[in-house]
Motif scaffolding. Sequence first.
Motif, PDB file in Angstrom:
ATOM      1  N   SER A 192     -18.926  -5.591  16.333  1.00 58.01           N
ATOM      2  CA  SER A 192     -19.258  -6.370  15.141  1.00 58.01           C
ATOM      3  C   SER A 192     -19.451  -5.468  13.928  1.00 58.01           C
ATOM      4  N   ALA A 193     -20.176  -4.365  14.107  1.00 55.61           N
ATOM      5  CA  ALA A 193     -20.414  -3.446  12.993  1.00 55.61           C
ATOM      6  C   ALA A 193     -19.106  -2.830  12.496  1.00 55.61           C
ATOM      7  N   THR A 194     -18.170  -2.587  13.401  1.00 54.46           N
ATOM      8  CA  THR A 194     -16.885  -1.996  13.024  1.00 54.46           C
ATOM      9  C   THR A 194     -16.008  -2.996  12.282  1.00 54.46           C
ATOM     10  N   LEU A 195     -16.058  -4.259  12.709  1.00 53.78           N
ATOM     11  CA  LEU A 195     -15.206  -5.279  12.107  1.00 53.78           C
ATOM     12  C   LEU A 195     -15.800  -5.885  10.835  1.00 53.78           C
ATOM     13  N   ARG A 196     -17.090  -5.681  10.598  1.00 52.41           N
ATOM     14  CA  ARG A 196     -17.730  -6.298   9.423  1.00 52.41           C
ATOM     15  C   ARG A 196     -17.068  -5.895   8.110  1.00 52.41           C
ATOM     16  N   PRO A 197     -16.780  -4.607   7.875  1.00 52.48           N
ATOM     17  CA  PRO A 197     -16.094  -4.259   6.615  1.00 52.48           C
ATOM     18  C   PRO A 197     -14.714  -4.901   6.498  1.00 52.48           C
ATOM     19  N   ALA A 198     -14.018  -5.039   7.620  1.00 54.56           N
ATOM     20  CA  ALA A 198     -12.703  -5.686   7.588  1.00 54.56           C
ATOM     21  C   ALA A 198     -12.835  -7.165   7.265  1.00 54.56           C
ATOM     22  N   ALA A 199     -13.855  -7.808   7.826  1.00 50.21           N
ATOM     23  CA  ALA A 199     -14.077  -9.229   7.561  1.00 50.21           C
ATOM     24  C   ALA A 199     -14.573  -9.459   6.147  1.00 50.21           C
ATOM     25  N   GLY A 200     -15.381  -8.531   5.628  1.00 55.82           N
ATOM     26  CA  GLY A 200     -15.968  -8.716   4.311  1.00 55.82           C
ATOM     27  C   GLY A 200     -15.040  -8.400   3.159  1.00 55.82           C
ATOM     28  N   HIS A 201     -14.338  -7.249   3.250  1.00 57.55           N
ATOM     29  CA  HIS A 201     -13.479  -6.877   2.119  1.00 57.55           C
ATOM     30  C   HIS A 201     -12.206  -6.161   2.545  1.00 57.55           C
ATOM     31  N   GLY A 202     -11.748  -6.441   3.763  1.00 54.39           N
ATOM     32  CA  GLY A 202     -10.436  -5.971   4.178  1.00 54.39           C
ATOM     33  C   GLY A 202     -10.316  -4.496   4.456  1.00 54.39           C
ATOM     34  N   ALA A 203     -11.419  -3.807   4.702  1.00 51.44           N
ATOM     35  CA  ALA A 203     -11.353  -2.369   4.978  1.00 51.44           C
ATOM     36  C   ALA A 203     -10.680  -2.128   6.330  1.00 51.44           C
ATOM     37  N   PRO A 204      -9.902  -1.052   6.460  1.00 49.70           N
ATOM     38  CA  PRO A 204      -9.238  -0.766   7.735  1.00 49.70           C
ATOM     39  C   PRO A 204     -10.237  -0.332   8.802  1.00 49.70           C
ATOM     40  N   VAL A 205      -9.876  -0.545  10.044  1.00 49.15           N
ATOM     41  CA  VAL A 205     -10.730  -0.204  11.185  1.00 49.15           C
ATOM     42  C   VAL A 205     -10.262   1.108  11.792  1.00 49.15           C
ATOM     43  N   ARG A 206     -11.198   1.956  12.151  1.00 45.28           N
ATOM     44  CA  ARG A 206     -10.885   3.233  12.788  1.00 45.28           C
ATOM     45  C   ARG A 206     -11.636   3.328  14.113  1.00 45.28           C
ATOM     46  N   ALA A 207     -10.973   3.879  15.137  1.00 42.30           N
ATOM     47  CA  ALA A 207     -11.609   4.040  16.444  1.00 42.30           C
ATOM     48  C   ALA A 207     -12.836   4.939  16.350  1.00 42.30           C
ATOM     49  N   ALA A 208     -12.785   5.945  15.494  1.00 42.85           N
ATOM     50  CA  ALA A 208     -13.933   6.848  15.336  1.00 42.85           C
ATOM     51  C   ALA A 208     -15.150   6.105  14.826  1.00 42.85           C
ATOM     52  N   ALA A 209     -14.925   5.119  13.954  1.00 37.12           N
ATOM     53  CA  ALA A 209     -16.046   4.329  13.441  1.00 37.12           C
ATOM     54  C   ALA A 209     -16.677   3.518  14.562  1.00 37.12           C
ATOM     55  N   TYR A 210     -15.840   2.968  15.440  1.00 38.53           N
ATOM     56  CA  TYR A 210     -16.380   2.211  16.572  1.00 38.53           C
ATOM     57  C   TYR A 210     -17.244   3.100  17.461  1.00 38.53           C
ATOM     58  N   LEU A 211     -16.757   4.280  17.779  1.00 40.36           N
ATOM     59  CA  LEU A 211     -17.505   5.186  18.650  1.00 40.36           C
ATOM     60  C   LEU A 211     -18.829   5.601  18.007  1.00 40.36           C
ATOM     61  N   ALA A 212     -18.830   5.792  16.692  1.00 37.85           N
ATOM     62  CA  ALA A 212     -20.065   6.150  15.998  1.00 37.85           C
ATOM     63  C   ALA A 212     -21.072   4.998  16.064  1.00 37.85           C
ATOM     64  N   HIS A 213     -20.600   3.779  15.855  1.00 33.02           N
ATOM     65  CA  HIS A 213     -21.490   2.615  15.948  1.00 33.02           C
ATOM     66  C   HIS A 213     -22.007   2.435  17.379  1.00 33.02           C
ATOM     67  N   LEU A 214     -21.157   2.720  18.357  1.00 34.84           N
ATOM     68  CA  LEU A 214     -21.573   2.577  19.748  1.00 34.84           C
ATOM     69  C   LEU A 214     -22.689   3.560  20.078  1.00 34.84           C
ATOM     70  N   ARG A 215     -22.522   4.802  19.676  1.00 38.12           N
ATOM     71  CA  ARG A 215     -23.564   5.805  19.931  1.00 38.12           C
ATOM     72  C   ARG A 215     -24.887   5.409  19.262  1.00 38.12           C
ATOM     73  N   ALA A 216     -24.798   4.860  18.065  1.00 41.44           N
ATOM     74  CA  ALA A 216     -26.008   4.490  17.339  1.00 41.44           C
ATOM     75  C   ALA A 216     -26.733   3.316  17.981  1.00 41.44           C
ATOM     76  N   ARG A 217     -26.026   2.487  18.735  1.00 39.40           N
ATOM     77  CA  ARG A 217     -26.623   1.279  19.292  1.00 39.40           C
ATOM     78  C   ARG A 217     -26.975   1.387  20.764  1.00 39.40           C
ATOM     79  N   LEU A 218     -26.628   2.473  21.390  1.00 39.29           N
ATOM     80  CA  LEU A 218     -27.033   2.676  22.787  1.00 39.29           C
ATOM     81  C   LEU A 218     -28.503   3.076  22.831  1.00 39.29           C
ATOM     82  N   SER A 219     -29.298   2.277  23.495  1.00 38.32           N
ATOM     83  CA  SER A 219     -30.732   2.531  23.595  1.00 38.32           C
ATOM     84  C   SER A 219     -31.241   1.941  24.906  1.00 38.32           C
ATOM     85  N   VAL A 220     -32.479   2.232  25.217  1.00 37.52           N
ATOM     86  CA  VAL A 220     -33.074   1.675  26.440  1.00 37.52           C
ATOM     87  C   VAL A 220     -33.096   0.157  26.370  1.00 37.52           C
ATOM     88  N   ALA A 221     -33.443  -0.380  25.196  1.00 34.41           N
ATOM     89  CA  ALA A 221     -33.508  -1.831  25.034  1.00 34.41           C
ATOM     90  C   ALA A 221     -32.138  -2.483  25.220  1.00 34.41           C
TER      91      ALA A 221
END
Length: 204
Positions: free
Chosen positions: A54-83
């Motif tokens: 969702s975090a990766t696709l939000r810029p594309a949905a909001g204003h057409g920004a391109p998606v990059r695999a590196a951005a997805y991996l960065a968002h994934l690392r930031a959201r991995l937690s015990v919770a």
Amino acid sequence: MTQVSSPSARGRREPGEVFGNGFTLFADMLLVGLLTSAACLPVVTAPAAFAAASATLRPAAGHGAPVRAAAYLAHLRARLSVASLAGGLLPPMLVVILLIDVSLLGSALPGAPAVALALVLLVLGAAVVALRATALQDPHRLSVREGLLRSAADPRGTLLLAAGVLLAGLLAWSIPLLIPLLPGPLAFAATVVDIRSAPRHGSG
């Protein structure tokens, strides 16, 4: 306030993009779908994987920004937690409920159809709430409570997302080869619904 890009902005092709403007968003969803499916393989990482989608696709949905695999991996690392890993125990529980549902449909017990229907609605509702929870924009974190609140506050968006979940389920059942691609469109749908309802939450 939701940002809407102009047609000329959407028509520009970024360096390195393979697809034209008519297929870029579709290709982005497929890419994110494959990345999310791979990230979901340990099962308990599913909430973080969908939140990253969702975090990766939000810029594309909001204003057409391109998606990059590196951005997805960065968002994934930031959201991995015990919770988030603890929340990843819920999908196996939903699978158990579905198996129970299937067994009830095949049984001759009194009231089995009613119970089966209730279980289907329960799983559908849980999937919608989970998608809305994973589509929360920063600074929100994964929150089932917030997902429930947004689902109740925006019934039209919730129904649209429920229809998307049902369609994804039908596609997975009829064309199993599409399963690795489905998380992308589902995450995109949840993101668009969240963007659509954002002004309402901000004013509340």
